[in-house]
Design a protein around this motif. Sequence first.
Motif, PDB file in Angstrom:
ATOM      1  N   GLY A  32      37.405   6.273   7.017  1.00 11.55           N
ATOM      2  CA  GLY A  32      38.473   6.145   6.034  1.00 11.55           C
ATOM      3  C   GLY A  32      38.027   6.446   4.616  1.00 11.55           C
ATOM      4  N   VAL A  33      38.996   6.687   3.769  1.00 11.94           N
ATOM      5  CA  VAL A  33      38.738   6.949   2.351  1.00 11.94           C
ATOM      6  C   VAL A  33      38.785   5.642   1.572  1.00 11.94           C
ATOM      7  CG1 VAL A  33      39.653   9.307   2.509  1.00 11.94           C
ATOM      8  CG2 VAL A  33      41.164   7.444   1.789  1.00 11.94           C
ATOM      9  N   THR A  34      38.350   5.695   0.353  1.00 11.03           N
ATOM     10  CA  THR A  34      38.350   4.517  -0.516  1.00 11.03           C
ATOM     11  C   THR A  34      39.638   4.463  -1.337  1.00 11.03           C
ATOM     12  OG1 THR A  34      37.333   5.697  -2.354  1.00 11.03           O
ATOM     13  CG2 THR A  34      35.829   4.681  -0.731  1.00 11.03           C
ATOM     14  N   ASP A  35      39.903   3.291  -1.896  1.00  9.04           N
ATOM     15  CA  ASP A  35      41.043   3.175  -2.807  1.00  9.04           C
ATOM     16  C   ASP A  35      40.872   4.104  -4.000  1.00  9.04           C
ATOM     17  OD1 ASP A  35      42.850   1.354  -1.568  1.00  9.04           O
ATOM     18  OD2 ASP A  35      41.494  -0.294  -2.057  1.00  9.04           O
ATOM     19  N   ALA A  36      39.640   4.298  -4.449  1.00 14.95           N
ATOM     20  CA  ALA A  36      39.397   5.202  -5.578  1.00 14.95           C
ATOM     21  C   ALA A  36      39.799   6.633  -5.223  1.00 14.95           C
ATOM     22  CB  ALA A  36      37.930   5.142  -5.997  1.00 14.95           C
ATOM     23  N   GLU A  37      39.534   7.065  -3.997  1.00 13.71           N
ATOM     24  CA  GLU A  37      39.929   8.419  -3.573  1.00 13.71           C
ATOM     25  C   GLU A  37      41.459   8.528  -3.487  1.00 13.71           C
ATOM     26  OE1 GLU A  37      36.625  10.159  -0.628  1.00 13.71           O
ATOM     27  OE2 GLU A  37      37.129   8.052  -0.235  1.00 13.71           O
ATOM     28  N   LEU A  38      42.103   7.486  -2.995  1.00 14.60           N
ATOM     29  CA  LEU A  38      43.571   7.488  -2.942  1.00 14.60           C
ATOM     30  C   LEU A  38      44.160   7.462  -4.350  1.00 14.60           C
ATOM     31  CD1 LEU A  38      43.876   5.049   0.056  1.00 14.60           C
ATOM     32  CD2 LEU A  38      44.677   7.421   0.043  1.00 14.60           C
ATOM     33  N   ASP A  39      43.560   6.679  -5.234  1.00 11.67           N
ATOM     34  CA  ASP A  39      44.018   6.634  -6.632  1.00 11.67           C
ATOM     35  C   ASP A  39      43.863   8.006  -7.290  1.00 11.67           C
ATOM     36  OD1 ASP A  39      44.479   3.916  -6.247  1.00 11.67           O
ATOM     37  OD2 ASP A  39      42.707   3.275  -7.382  1.00 11.67           O
ATOM     38  N   GLY A  62      41.800  11.212   8.657  1.00 16.41           N
ATOM     39  CA  GLY A  62      42.222  12.320   9.494  1.00 16.41           C
ATOM     40  C   GLY A  62      41.155  12.761  10.478  1.00 16.41           C
ATOM     41  N   GLN A  63      41.383  13.942  11.006  1.00 16.28           N
ATOM     42  CA  GLN A  63      40.445  14.515  11.962  1.00 16.28           C
ATOM     43  C   GLN A  63      39.766  15.710  11.317  1.00 16.28           C
ATOM     44  OE1 GLN A  63      43.971  15.105  14.543  1.00 16.28           O
ATOM     45  NE2 GLN A  63      43.041  17.078  15.058  1.00 16.28           N
ATOM     46  N   PRO A  64      38.554  16.043  11.776  1.00 15.71           N
ATOM     47  CA  PRO A  64      37.866  17.193  11.183  1.00 15.71           C
ATOM     48  C   PRO A  64      38.581  18.497  11.547  1.00 15.71           C
ATOM     49  CG  PRO A  64      36.645  16.369  13.081  1.00 15.71           C
ATOM     50  CD  PRO A  64      37.787  15.420  12.846  1.00 15.71           C
ATOM     51  N   ASN A  65      38.378  19.509  10.726  1.00 21.09           N
ATOM     52  CA  ASN A  65      39.016  20.802  10.980  1.00 21.09           C
ATOM     53  C   ASN A  65      38.548  21.444  12.279  1.00 21.09           C
ATOM     54  OD1 ASN A  65      40.624  20.757   8.683  1.00 21.09           O
ATOM     55  ND2 ASN A  65      38.992  21.581   7.412  1.00 21.09           N
ATOM     56  N   SER A  66      37.437  20.983  12.829  1.00 19.24           N
ATOM     57  CA  SER A  66      36.927  21.512  14.090  1.00 19.24           C
ATOM     58  C   SER A  66      37.651  20.921  15.301  1.00 19.24           C
ATOM     59  CB  SER A  66      35.428  21.231  14.201  1.00 19.24           C
ATOM     60  OG  SER A  66      35.187  19.832  14.134  1.00 19.24           O
ATOM     61  N   MET A  76      48.448  17.616  14.075  1.00 14.35           N
ATOM     62  CA  MET A  76      47.126  17.067  13.820  1.00 14.35           C
ATOM     63  C   MET A  76      47.165  16.185  12.575  1.00 14.35           C
ATOM     64  SD  MET A  76      44.996  20.563  14.597  1.00 14.35           S
ATOM     65  CE  MET A  76      46.194  21.579  13.740  1.00 14.35           C
ATOM     66  N   PHE A  77      46.289  15.203  12.533  1.00 10.94           N
ATOM     67  CA  PHE A  77      46.176  14.235  11.447  1.00 10.94           C
ATOM     68  C   PHE A  77      45.234  14.830  10.395  1.00 10.94           C
ATOM     69  CE2 PHE A  77      44.337   9.683  10.615  1.00 10.94           C
ATOM     70  CZ  PHE A  77      45.010   9.595   9.409  1.00 10.94           C
ATOM     71  N   SER A  78      45.797  15.282   9.279  1.00 12.60           N
ATOM     72  CA  SER A  78      45.040  15.990   8.241  1.00 12.60           C
ATOM     73  C   SER A  78      44.175  15.051   7.407  1.00 12.60           C
ATOM     74  CB  SER A  78      46.003  16.716   7.297  1.00 12.60           C
ATOM     75  OG  SER A  78      46.808  17.629   7.995  1.00 12.60           O
ATOM     76  N   ALA A  79      42.980  15.501   7.084  1.00 12.77           N
ATOM     77  CA  ALA A  79      42.111  14.776   6.158  1.00 12.77           C
ATOM     78  C   ALA A  79      42.734  14.829   4.760  1.00 12.77           C
ATOM     79  CB  ALA A  79      40.723  15.396   6.146  1.00 12.77           C
ATOM     80  N   LEU A  80      42.453  13.817   3.940  1.00 11.60           N
ATOM     81  CA  LEU A  80      43.070  13.720   2.612  1.00 11.60           C
ATOM     82  C   LEU A  80      42.763  14.955   1.749  1.00 11.60           C
ATOM     83  CD1 LEU A  80      44.871  11.830   0.941  1.00 11.60           C
ATOM     84  CD2 LEU A  80      42.774  10.860  -0.029  1.00 11.60           C
ATOM     85  N   GLY A  81      41.573  15.495   1.840  1.00 12.17           N
ATOM     86  CA  GLY A  81      41.245  16.711   1.092  1.00 12.17           C
ATOM     87  C   GLY A  81      42.108  17.888   1.517  1.00 12.17           C
ATOM     88  N   ASP A  82      42.370  17.995   2.821  1.00  8.00           N
ATOM     89  CA  ASP A  82      43.253  19.055   3.320  1.00  8.00           C
ATOM     90  C   ASP A  82      44.692  18.813   2.893  1.00  8.00           C
ATOM     91  OD1 ASP A  82      41.117  20.340   4.571  1.00  8.00           O
ATOM     92  OD2 ASP A  82      41.416  19.238   6.444  1.00  8.00           O
ATOM     93  N   VAL A  83      45.104  17.551   2.874  1.00  7.06           N
ATOM     94  CA  VAL A  83      46.443  17.206   2.389  1.00  7.06           C
ATOM     95  C   VAL A  83      46.584  17.681   0.944  1.00  7.06           C
ATOM     96  CG1 VAL A  83      48.001  15.294   1.803  1.00  7.06           C
ATOM     97  CG2 VAL A  83      46.705  15.229   3.944  1.00  7.06           C
ATOM     98  N   ALA A  84      45.573  17.382   0.117  1.00  7.06           N
ATOM     99  CA  ALA A  84      45.611  17.780  -1.295  1.00  7.06           C
ATOM    100  C   ALA A  84      45.635  19.298  -1.440  1.00  7.06           C
ATOM    101  CB  ALA A  84      44.416  17.192  -2.040  1.00  7.06           C
ATOM    102  N   ASP A  85      44.786  20.005  -0.687  1.00  5.74           N
ATOM    103  CA  ASP A  85      44.745  21.469  -0.784  1.00  5.74           C
ATOM    104  C   ASP A  85      46.061  22.091  -0.350  1.00  5.74           C
ATOM    105  OD1 ASP A  85      42.105  21.244  -1.622  1.00  5.74           O
ATOM    106  OD2 ASP A  85      41.249  21.855   0.313  1.00  5.74           O
ATOM    107  N   THR A  86      46.631  21.588   0.739  1.00 10.15           N
ATOM    108  CA  THR A  86      47.910  22.114   1.236  1.00 10.15           C
ATOM    109  C   THR A  86      49.026  21.829   0.246  1.00 10.15           C
ATOM    110  OG1 THR A  86      47.204  21.841   3.532  1.00 10.15           O
ATOM    111  CG2 THR A  86      49.574  21.992   3.130  1.00 10.15           C
ATOM    112  N   LYS A  87      49.059  20.600  -0.256  1.00  8.67           N
ATOM    113  CA  LYS A  87      50.091  20.222  -1.223  1.00  8.67           C
ATOM    114  C   LYS A  87      49.991  21.091  -2.468  1.00  8.67           C
ATOM    115  CE  LYS A  87      52.098  16.479  -3.876  1.00  8.67           C
ATOM    116  NZ  LYS A  87      53.270  17.315  -4.034  1.00  8.67           N
ATOM    117  N   GLU A  88      48.793  21.277  -2.988  1.00  8.81           N
ATOM    118  CA  GLU A  88      48.609  22.096  -4.182  1.00  8.81           C
ATOM    119  C   GLU A  88      49.085  23.531  -3.931  1.00  8.81           C
ATOM    120  OE1 GLU A  88      45.258  22.204  -7.435  1.00  8.81           O
ATOM    121  OE2 GLU A  88      44.531  23.113  -5.579  1.00  8.81           O
ATOM    122  N   MET A  89      48.730  24.100  -2.777  1.00 10.64           N
ATOM    123  CA  MET A  89      49.137  25.462  -2.444  1.00 10.64           C
ATOM    124  C   MET A  89      50.667  25.566  -2.388  1.00 10.64           C
ATOM    125  SD  MET A  89      48.593  27.595   1.103  1.00 10.64           S
ATOM    126  CE  MET A  89      49.649  26.432   1.958  1.00 10.64           C
TER     127      MET A  89
END
Length: 171
Positions: A32-39, A62-66, A76-89
């Motif tokens: 899991g991620v930290t509250d700081a990463e979610l913030d 989430g699950q790894p891209n592999s 698939m359950f996206s990792a928070l970094g992927d959520v951010a990249d997809t949202k930004e795009m």
Amino acid sequence: MATHVPHGALIERMDAWLAAHRAGYHASLQPGVTDAELDAFEARFSLKLPEAFRALYRWRNGQPNSNFDSLQHNRMFSALGDVADTKEMLDDMIGTDFEDPAIWRRGWVPFLSNGGGSYLCVDIDAEGGGRPGQLVAFWKADEDRPVEHASVDAWLADLVASMEAGTIEFD
């Protein structure tokens, strides 16, 4: 009338079910991620995530891209970094590729992905109608954006119920 089960209890039941019935998938889930990463995610996109979403990502990132296995319904359950990249795009496509404001909204957070450009999104502010926190399906080839669940909590309750009843679908 259905009784409300706290999202923490639902996540614990989901965790136990996945460990018992989909051990390989469960083992592949990222810590899991930290509250700081979610913030930081909230600050980056100027939004406030529902507490159930934050709890889900504190449980697992989430699950790894592999791993191409679906959590539910070919998603698939996206990792928070992927959520951010997809949202930004997708946010960056507003006004250019997405001329119609109903195609993509800045208040959407895409956290489940089919791997082909379609997502289940938390609708933070319900700008297009409905209730803040509802889950909206973004299908890249379709114009409608159906509400699939009233909230992350409602989705978790439905997901856990389908797991425990043996009716969950993975594709």
